[in-house]
Design a protein around this motif. Structure first.
Motif, short mmCIF file in Angstrom:
data_model
loop_
_atom_site.label_atom_id
_atom_site.label_comp_id
_atom_site.label_asym_id
_atom_site.label_seq_id
_atom_site.Cartn_x
_atom_site.Cartn_y
_atom_site.Cartn_z
N GLU A 106 0.86 -1.27 0.19
CA GLU A 106 -0.02 0.11 0.01
C GLU A 106 0.79 1.38 -0.11
O GLU A 106 2.22 0.96 0.37
N HIS A 107 0.37 2.32 -0.09
CA HIS A 107 0.94 3.52 -0.33
C HIS A 107 0.07 4.62 0.13
O HIS A 107 -1.06 4.52 0.20
N VAL A 108 0.66 5.70 0.66
CA VAL A 108 0.09 7.04 0.70
C VAL A 108 0.95 8.01 0.04
O VAL A 108 2.01 8.29 0.57
N THR B 184 2.18 11.46 -0.86
CA THR B 184 2.76 12.81 -0.14
C THR B 184 3.29 14.03 -1.15
O THR B 184 3.48 15.13 -0.78
N ILE C 132 4.75 7.50 0.65
CA ILE C 132 5.52 6.47 1.90
C ILE C 132 4.63 5.06 1.04
O ILE C 132 3.58 4.99 1.05
N VAL C 133 5.77 4.04 1.21
CA VAL C 133 4.97 2.62 0.48
C VAL C 133 5.50 1.66 1.66
O VAL C 133 6.36 1.75 2.42
N ASN C 134 4.54 0.85 1.58
CA ASN C 134 4.85 -0.51 2.50
C ASN C 134 4.16 -1.68 1.93
O ASN C 134 3.46 -1.59 1.10
N THR D 98 4.02 -5.94 3.15
CA THR D 98 3.91 -6.88 4.26
C THR D 98 3.66 -8.43 3.64
O THR D 98 2.75 -8.73 2.95
N ILE E 61 13.71 4.95 -0.98
CA ILE E 61 14.68 5.50 0.04
C ILE E 61 14.44 5.28 1.40
O ILE E 61 13.26 5.21 1.79
N ARG E 62 15.18 5.15 2.35
CA ARG E 62 14.98 5.10 3.84
C ARG E 62 14.20 3.80 4.07
O ARG E 62 13.39 3.97 4.79
N SER F 62 7.80 -7.12 6.98
CA SER F 62 7.17 -5.96 6.33
C SER F 62 8.43 -4.89 6.15
O SER F 62 9.32 -5.00 6.90
N THR G 104 9.19 -0.90 5.16
CA THR G 104 8.57 0.67 4.76
C THR G 104 9.54 1.61 4.20
O THR G 104 10.75 1.40 4.47
N GLY G 105 9.20 2.34 3.12
CA GLY G 105 10.15 3.20 2.74
C GLY G 105 9.41 4.55 1.98
O GLY G 105 8.13 4.68 2.06
N VAL G 106 10.40 5.43 1.45
CA VAL G 106 9.79 6.61 0.84
C VAL G 106 9.82 6.29 -0.49
O VAL G 106 11.01 6.23 -1.16
#
Lengths: 108, 165
Positions: free
Chosen positions: A22-24, A26, A55-57, A59, A87-88, A99, A101-103
């Motif tokens: 999923e993502h949100v 920004t 931001i992406v995730n 799982t 990144i990150r 899981s 998570t990153g940008v």
């Protein structure tokens, strides 16, 4: 024999569980990107100039609770947003699931 | 009973987002406008107002909900920029409760009046006992260990200063 079949069926079902992602947003998404998506882990130096997009995730559970499966799904999610890097990236895992998570960014 | 309460309490927090904030800067009125989210650098020409965090149990809580809660906290502090510093996911084994049908089948004897007509055409009523089987419904509560993942998004609230004339 019966218990073996049950075990095989259970394992097959577990392996077939897809990685959820999923993502949100920004920033501003682009057209889906067909090229490679670079992965930069959290703490590693980020590339030069880039635009933050989301931001992406991702799982994964059972057979998909692996680094390649989860990071691969993270890359696919970023690719769908037109990003060429994540990144990150932070990777966390438990006993049954994992899981990342990153940008998602576009490196100029 | 104590175990049941604990189990139910754990289950109740499955799909809610929780958050907290700590003001570290000057007091400011809550902001009504949009809150921008930044992941990789602090906003320029901005004042830090406080520290914020939001967390939720996955997969019941979506990433979007956690981020929305974080930006709401930033707005409540008077900020218009959320600078996300970390987004760890913590895994732990928890006790979860569940209910299941544990009804039983009970058998007992029941009296029954039977009227028969004898050879002389006279009705005769007798009492007989018959075996009756019935299902007694019951719901039981069980507990099992499951892995729970909690996503936490931590960051800081900023308010950008207006540009001078």
């Amino acid at each position: 024999m019966r218990s073996r079949l049950l075990l095989v069926a259970t394992l097959a079902a577990a392996c077939a569980t897809p990685v959820r992602s999923e993502h949100v947003l920004t920033g501003v998404a682009r057209q889906a990107w067909a090229g490679a998506v670079k992965v930069v882990m959290d703490g590693a130096p980020a590339p030069g100039a880039y635009d933050e997009v989301a931001i992406v995730n991702a799982t994964g559970t059972a057979g998909n609770a692996t680094l390649p499966a989860v990071i691969g799904a993270l890359q696919d999610e970023a690719r769908s947003l037109g990003c060429n890097a994540v990144i990150r990236v932070r990777y966390d895992h438990g006993a049954q699931s994992a899981s990342a998570t990153g940008v998602a960014v576009w490196i100029n | 009973m104590r175990v049941i309460t604990a189990g139910l309490a754990l289950c109740c927090g499955c799909s809610t987002v929780r958050s907290s904030a700590l003001r570290t800067g000057n007091p400011a009125r809550p902001a009504a406008g949009p809150v921008a989210v930044r992941f990789t650098d602090d906003p320029t020409n901005a004042e830090q107002l406080g520290i914020v965090e939001a967390h939720g149990r996955r997969p019941g809580v979506k990433l979007e909900e956690v981020l929305a809660e974080l930006t709401a906290r930033v707005a409540a502090l008077g900020g218009n920029v959320a600078r996300v510093d970390a987004f760890p996911t913590r895994y732990e084994m928890i006790t979860e409760s569940y209910t299941y049908d544990c009804g039983t089948t009970q058998t007992h004897q029941e009296p029954r009046s039977v009227t028969r007509t004898d050879a002389n055409g006279q009705p005769t009523t007798t009492t007989e006992f018959v075996t009756v089987t019935e299902h007694v419904a019951q719901t039981c509560t069980g507990f099992h260990q499951v892995e729970a993942a909690t996503l936490t998004v931590q960051g800081r609230a900023f308010r950008t200063r207006k540009e001078g004339p």
